[in-house]
Enzyme design. Structure first.
Site, PDB file in Angstrom:
ATOM      1  N   MET A   1       0.838  -1.186   0.000  1.00  0.00           N
ATOM      2  CA  MET A   1       0.000   0.000   0.000  1.00  0.00           C
ATOM      3  C   MET A   1       0.873   1.235   0.000  1.00  0.00           C
ATOM      4  SD  MET A   1      -2.535   1.556   2.798  1.00  0.00           S
ATOM      5  CE  MET A   1      -1.097   2.419   3.411  1.00  0.00           C
ATOM      6  N   CYS A   2       0.317   2.316  -0.542  1.00  0.00           N
ATOM      7  CA  CYS A   2       1.106   3.531  -0.672  1.00  0.00           C
ATOM      8  C   CYS A   2       0.228   4.753  -0.481  1.00  0.00           C
ATOM      9  CB  CYS A   2       1.763   3.605  -2.045  1.00  0.00           C
ATOM     10  SG  CYS A   2       2.759   2.167  -2.456  1.00  0.00           S
ATOM     11  N   GLY A   3       0.906   5.870  -0.250  1.00  0.00           N
ATOM     12  CA  GLY A   3       0.283   7.174  -0.362  1.00  0.00           C
ATOM     13  C   GLY A   3       0.792   7.802  -1.638  1.00  0.00           C
TER      14      GLY A   3
END
Length: 627
Positions: A1-3
């Site tokens: 997951m990332c921003g």
């Protein structure tokens, strides 16, 4: 997951080489393992790309990624199927390589049509000055947009910020397809045209459904200089699931014979269903497909090499990699039982159970508390070590979900006594709720703003934070979950008539009305639930995964006529989510199979903590930023 984030400016005076600090802070919380910013300048515009990575699989790939042609890619997703990703590969790089090889728009759409798993992305095509972005069909990953300064800038981001008195607030990018912006054209015309490539069902004859309501999900609040149009070539993405089977029985007898022996909500009722060969076969097929879904979401995860012996691994020093939002209800129980099949036996599973208490207690209710202040059991300093929750001992919050959670724990322990099941009691006081809602949660729940969004958002934020008490036969200790992946049961109620409104619709309009309600629930899940939950869980540097929303699970359930999934002539606790209850019986979970649906806001008692006379649909003033 990332921003992920991309800030675009069409004028020098409105361009900044840095994101605003509060937005950057929110993005970094989502991706604690690496951060990078990249500036791309053209004659008419500037783009600032910002990527923040939570590393979960393959080689750590720092984002944004850029190729030799100047193309830039930001990816917040997981490829579970559809596009080949080897165990040692990182899906960000695999997707970028595939995108870079695409020769036209059709190939880009074909690539994203193949991906099974949650995703949002931003892709800059340098040669054409096109910016592509979008979310998966269900909207399982958040992406927001903000248009400001009279057409001179806009921003795309996984998460936003709230600023008091600012009119240009964030909105969720609708999960209605993939969007494309011609940046050169937008700069010259001072208007932003969002070209939409919508999702469509493709028939067996390879014919796309007619374009009907592709623009219905577009937010009404877009400024005048922003417009949404369907792409002129009439290109589309192929929907990743089959259409909902809305078939009705030829006669009432077709379904009445299934429950003629009993109309009570007992274990025997479910056992009678399983004596029918056809029903049992369907239930076993459902278990098999859901089992694969859970397996994919567990095994797509890097695990630390640990050379210690199994005897050592069975001690409390073993870290959990997987946690489950856990109420003890049938959704979370089935997920836990299936996860147990695939997680190494020497690895604990964290069961996160949240409760809200009306007022702060003083002191610890149980003597001889053993506080572990080391490794992953340490109560962290950031926002929590001196928080009221640290003083809320176990046993102080026997809310409904705590009671069913403890019963579920015992049932899981009987199914597999060799597993370490960490039942984490997360107790939240009113003081801590109000403090952290103001500091963190209100920025994450927005742009959703109802009382229901507040209740669910706060409950999920505290649960996924994973800070609470671990109660065992030997000791009670403070505990912080180390799991980076959190499994949640969202999607079961929407597909299997788990809400009271499903029963109301059935009672007034029969199976036809029930079919329409289920279709509506699944159609709006992206805007109603999933973006919010991704922002809330991701704020802890953790990733939400949704086994019930696996494309193959949804397709299987969509293919069944409604009476093979639910039977709302039966009482609560049996008729809704019937196929899931029968699966629980097959998995050795008879007690959980008969628990009626209880929403998290009621089961955790957050709904009664503040104003108890509010309607769920009311706008929630507690989520608003005050001067």
């Amino acid at each position: 997951m990332c921003g992920i984030c991309c800030s675009v400016s069409f004028s020098i005076e409105h361009f900044s080489k840095e994101l605003k600090e509060d937005l950057l802070h929110n993005l970094r919380r989502r991706g604690p393992n690496s951060s990078r910013q990249l500036l791309k300048s053209a004659v008419n515009y500037q783009c600032l790309f910002s990527g923040h990575v939570l590393h979960l699989r393959g080689v750590l790939t720092i984002q944004p990624v850029e190729d030799e042609h100047g193309n830039v890619f930001l990816w917040n997703g997981e490829v579970f199927n559809g596009v080949k990703v080897e165990a040692e590969d990182n899906d960000t790089q695999v997707m970028f390589n595939s995108l870079s090889a695409c020769k036209n728009e059709s190939e880009i759409l074909l690539l994203f049509s193949k991906v099974q798993g949650p995703w949002s992305f931003i892709y800059y095509q340098a040669s054409s000055h096109h910016l592509w972005f979008g979310r998966d069909f269900f909207g399982r990953r958040s992406l927001l947009w903000q248009f400001s300064n009279l057409g001179k800038s806009f921003c795309l981001s996984s998460v936003g910020t709230q600023v008091y008195g600012v009119a240009d607030q964030w909105q969720e990018v609708p999960a209605s397809g993939i969007f494309q912006i011609d940046l050169n054209s937008a700069a010259v015309s001072r208007s932003v045209i969002l070209k939409l490539y919508p999702w469509r069902y493709i028939s067996k004859e390879d014919i796309a459904e007619e374009c009907g309501n592709d623009l219905t999900q577009t937010p009404a609040g877009l400024p005048e200089f922003v417009s949404v149009v369907i792409n002129e070539a009439n290109l589309y993405l192929s929907k990743p699931v089959v259409p909902l089977n809305k078939k009705l029985p030829e006669s009432p007898l077709e379904i009445q014979c299934r429950n003629s022996s009993s109309t009570s909500g007992t274990r025997e009722t479910l056992e009678v269903f399983l004596t029918d060969e056809h029903t049992k076969k369907i239930v076993q097929q459902f278990i098999a497909i859901l089992n694969v879904s859970v397996k994919r979401r567990i095994l797509c995860l890097a695990r630390e090499e640990n050379l210690a012996s199994k005897e050592v691994l069975k001690t409390c020093s073993s870290k959990a990699n997987i946690a489950i939002l856990f109420s003890g209800g049938v959704d979370s129980m089935v997920i836990a039982a299936l996860a147990d099949r695939h997680i190494p036996l020497d690895e604990p599973i964290d069961l996160l159970n949240v409760a809200f208490v009306p007022k702060q207690k003083t002191g610890l209710p149980i003597p001889n508390i053993e506080r572990k202040q080391q490794n992953h059991h340490e109560i962290p300093s950031e926002e929590s070590s001196q928080s009221p929750a640290a003083d809320e001992g176990p046993g102080e919050a026997e809310v409904p979900d705590r009671v069913t959670g403890k019963a579920g724990l015992k049932e899981l322990q009987s199914v597999n006594p060799s597993r370490t099941w960490n039942f984490v009691e997360i107790n939240v006081s009113l003081e801590e709720l109000q403090k952290l809602r103001r500091a963190r949660i209100c920025h994450l729940v927005q742009p959703l703003d109802t009382v229901l969004d507040d209740s669910i958002g706060c409950a999920v934020w505290f649960a996924s934070r994973g800070i609470g008490w671990l109660v065992t036969q030997d000791a009670v200790r403070s505990y912080k979950s180390s799991a980076k992946v959190i499994l949640t049961g969202i999607g079961a109620d929407e597909q299997l008539a788990g809400y009271s409104r499903h029963r109301a619709r059935f009672q007034s309009l029969g199976l036809e009305g029930l079919n329409e309600e289920i279709a509506m629930e699944l159609g709006r899940i992206s805007s109603r639930n999933l973006g919010r939950d991704d922002r809330v869980i991701g704020d802890h540097g953790k990733e939400a995964r949704f086994p019930f929303l696996d494309e193959n699970v949804v397709s299987f359930l969509n293919s069944l006529p409604v009476w093979e999934k639910v039977d709302l002539t039966l009482p609560r606790g049996v008729g809704e989510k019937l196929i899931l209850r029968l699966a629980a019986m097959e998995l050795g979970l008879p007690a959980s199979a008969l628990l009626p649906k209880r929403a998290i806001q009621f089961g955790s008692r957050i709904a009664k903590l503040e104003k108890s006379n509010e309607k769920a649909s009311d706008k929630c003033g507690r989520l608003q930023i005050l001067p």
